[in-house]
Design a protein around this motif. Structure first.
Motif, PDB file in Angstrom:
ATOM      1  N   VAL A 104      -6.146  -2.271  -6.083  1.00  0.00           N
ATOM      2  CA  VAL A 104      -5.962  -4.046  -6.568  1.00  0.00           C
ATOM      3  C   VAL A 104      -7.218  -4.311  -5.807  1.00  0.00           C
ATOM      4  O   VAL A 104      -7.330  -4.129  -4.582  1.00  0.00           O
ATOM      5  N   GLY A 105      -7.766  -5.436  -6.466  1.00  0.00           N
ATOM      6  CA  GLY A 105      -8.412  -6.416  -6.025  1.00  0.00           C
ATOM      7  C   GLY A 105      -8.309  -7.825  -6.624  1.00  0.00           C
ATOM      8  O   GLY A 105      -7.726  -7.835  -7.697  1.00  0.00           O
ATOM      9  N   VAL A 106      -9.162  -8.839  -6.425  1.00  0.00           N
ATOM     10  CA  VAL A 106      -8.884 -10.263  -6.902  1.00  0.00           C
ATOM     11  C   VAL A 106     -10.372 -10.589  -7.108  1.00  0.00           C
ATOM     12  O   VAL A 106     -10.983 -10.874  -6.297  1.00  0.00           O
ATOM     13  N   LEU A 127      -6.828  -4.565 -11.540  1.00  0.00           N
ATOM     14  CA  LEU A 127      -6.108  -3.308 -11.242  1.00  0.00           C
ATOM     15  C   LEU A 127      -6.966  -2.001 -11.637  1.00  0.00           C
ATOM     16  O   LEU A 127      -7.654  -2.034 -12.740  1.00  0.00           O
ATOM     17  N   ARG A 128      -7.342  -1.216 -10.746  1.00  0.00           N
ATOM     18  CA  ARG A 128      -8.064   0.140 -11.332  1.00  0.00           C
ATOM     19  C   ARG A 128      -7.281   1.297 -10.909  1.00  0.00           C
ATOM     20  O   ARG A 128      -6.716   1.610  -9.797  1.00  0.00           O
ATOM     21  N   VAL A 156     -16.364  -6.336 -12.954  1.00  0.00           N
ATOM     22  CA  VAL A 156     -16.855  -5.275 -12.488  1.00  0.00           C
ATOM     23  C   VAL A 156     -17.107  -5.246 -11.284  1.00  0.00           C
ATOM     24  O   VAL A 156     -16.696  -4.236 -10.393  1.00  0.00           O
ATOM     25  N   HIS A 157     -17.800  -6.404 -10.391  1.00  0.00           N
ATOM     26  CA  HIS A 157     -18.262  -6.270  -9.009  1.00  0.00           C
ATOM     27  C   HIS A 157     -16.733  -6.163  -8.372  1.00  0.00           C
ATOM     28  O   HIS A 157     -16.726  -5.515  -7.289  1.00  0.00           O
ATOM     29  N   THR A 158     -15.763  -6.584  -8.800  1.00  0.00           N
ATOM     30  CA  THR A 158     -14.618  -6.499  -7.909  1.00  0.00           C
ATOM     31  C   THR A 158     -14.029  -5.207  -8.067  1.00  0.00           C
ATOM     32  O   THR A 158     -13.679  -4.560  -7.033  1.00  0.00           O
ATOM     33  N   ALA A 159     -13.886  -4.689  -9.332  1.00  0.00           N
ATOM     34  CA  ALA A 159     -13.636  -3.148  -9.502  1.00  0.00           C
ATOM     35  C   ALA A 159     -14.479  -2.322  -8.516  1.00  0.00           C
ATOM     36  O   ALA A 159     -13.845  -1.209  -7.959  1.00  0.00           O
ATOM     37  N   ILE A 179     -12.955  -2.042  -4.977  1.00  0.00           N
ATOM     38  CA  ILE A 179     -11.693  -1.577  -4.783  1.00  0.00           C
ATOM     39  C   ILE A 179     -11.547  -0.003  -4.604  1.00  0.00           C
ATOM     40  O   ILE A 179     -12.566   0.706  -5.047  1.00  0.00           O
ATOM     41  N   ALA A 180     -10.888   0.102  -3.203  1.00  0.00           N
ATOM     42  CA  ALA A 180     -10.835   1.703  -2.782  1.00  0.00           C
ATOM     43  C   ALA A 180      -9.451   2.038  -3.271  1.00  0.00           C
ATOM     44  O   ALA A 180      -8.415   1.366  -2.787  1.00  0.00           O
ATOM     45  N   THR A 181      -9.506   2.993  -4.160  1.00  0.00           N
ATOM     46  CA  THR A 181      -8.394   3.426  -4.881  1.00  0.00           C
ATOM     47  C   THR A 181      -7.577   4.450  -3.779  1.00  0.00           C
ATOM     48  O   THR A 181      -8.545   5.325  -2.984  1.00  0.00           O
TER      49      THR A 181
END
Length: 359
Positions: A153-155, A189-190, A297-300, A303-305
């Motif tokens: 997750v990122g914002v 959410l990725r 896209v930049h936020t995704a 994100i470290a899944t």
């Protein structure tokens, strides 16, 4: 791992055709671009699905839930059907008979000949089938791509929404108010496959996609996925079409799009002045969609899944949000409506105090 996360996703265009137009009351008569429907299927313990559909109102929700349950092999109660509330798509529902349509939409002051009424009814039924066909296609794709997955997750921050409560000489009304409160955060959410490539990217925006709401071109309105469709295509293209991007709608009661085809401002005397940019408004859609898509896209990418091993459950909550008090209702959902300052018929009129109501 017993409760390892699995995820799969599918998308489909909702195939509107000219045979479905024009629509009754709302004036849609052409198609600019096709709205989208996405399905996110996931399992970590129990299986769940989120169906996001670019539609103004979910009047066929139960039909869609039954179709999704059958296609995905899930209980209906584990399927969330979400409307992105795209305000550039028609209202419609399935009609069992011409008499039923006439009871809902015929008015003594606005009679429609029987053959014309039947044509409207048949157009609505075609729209229903187009949505169910898209749902079946997206469900099958999601089921076929279900695989071990990681999650993160990122914002993002994207100023694509603005407060829409403005003060006019006639009272408080709907318009662009950059001085009002707005939340520009966009949760992202990725879901990744085991190789670290995205299966799906879901993002949540505090605005209904409606840059083209009530704007007309050649005397009618154009069907479009608006901000939702354009931003989803931007994110999809950024990942080469190999993942599914999903726009979802958060708080929208007091929020509008930062740019709108129906350009409005308050003049020196407190009057609301509105200019319709018409087809040029789609350039504004592209501007907002690009700004939103870029941040998603930049936020995704940041994100470290990680794999999930704990069971998950999907809960739904009822909540209230601030919105202008309704002071006059329309005669019909798609029939004649009260005009109001924006000149498009909102079913509400300005109020003298800044009243917010739980809905």
């Amino acid at each position: 791992m017993t409760n390892q996360l699995y995820a799969g996703a599918g998308r489909a265009e909702i195939r509107y055709t000219e045979e479905m137009l024009p629509t009754y009351g709302e004036g849609y008569n052409t198609i600019h671009d096709l709205p989208m429907l996405q399905v996110l299927l996931f399992r970590c313990g129990e299986g769940y699905a989120i169906v996001s559909v670019d539609i103004v109102m979910l009047e066929i929700k139960e039909q869609m839930r039954k179709v999704a349950a059958k296609e995905l092999g899930l209980p209906e109660e584990r399927i969330l059907i979400h409307a992105t509330h795209v305000l550039a798509t028609p209202h419609f529902r399935e009609w069992a008979s011409l008499e039923e349509w006439q009871q809902d939409f015929m008015h003594s002051r606005n009679p429609v000949p029987e053959d014309e009424a039947r044509a409207y009814m048949e157009r609505d039924n075609r729209m229903v089938q187009a949505h169910l066909d898209a749902l079946r296609a997206a469900c099958r794709q999601a089921k076929n791509t279900l695989q071990p997955a990681a999650f993160g997750v990122g914002v993002a921050n994207a100023p694509i929404n603005v407060n829409r409560v403005v003060e006019t000489k006639d009272g408080w009304w709907q318009g662009v108010n950059p001085n009002g409160p707005s939340d520009h955060s966009v949760p992202v959410l990725r879901f990744d496959d085991t190789a670290g490539k995205p299966i799906a990217i879901l993002y949540n925006c505090n605005v209904a996609p409606g840059c083209m709401e009530f704007s007309t071109v050649n005397g009618g309105r154009m069907v479009s996925g608006d901000l939702a469709g354009a931003s989803q295509r931007f994110v999809d293209e950024a990942y080469g079409g190999e993942s599914v991007s999903i726009y979802t709608t958060g708080y929208t009661g007091d929020q509008w799009q930062a740019l709108r085809a129906r350009l409005d401002y308050i003049d020196r005397d407190g009057n609301q002045i509105v200019t319709d940019l018409g087809e040029g408004g789609f350039q504004l859609v592209q501007v907002l969609a690009t700004r939103l898509g870029e941040q998603v896209v930049h936020t995704a990418e940041a994100i470290a899944t990680a794999p999930l091993t704990d069971p998950i459950a999907l809960d739904c909550y009822r909540f209230t949000y601030p919105g202008q008090r309704v002071t006059a209702s329309s005669e019909s959902r798609r029939g004649p409506r009260h005009p109001g300052p924006l000149g498009a018929g909102k079913g509400t009129l300005p109020v003298k105090e800044e009243t917010y109501a739980s809905v």
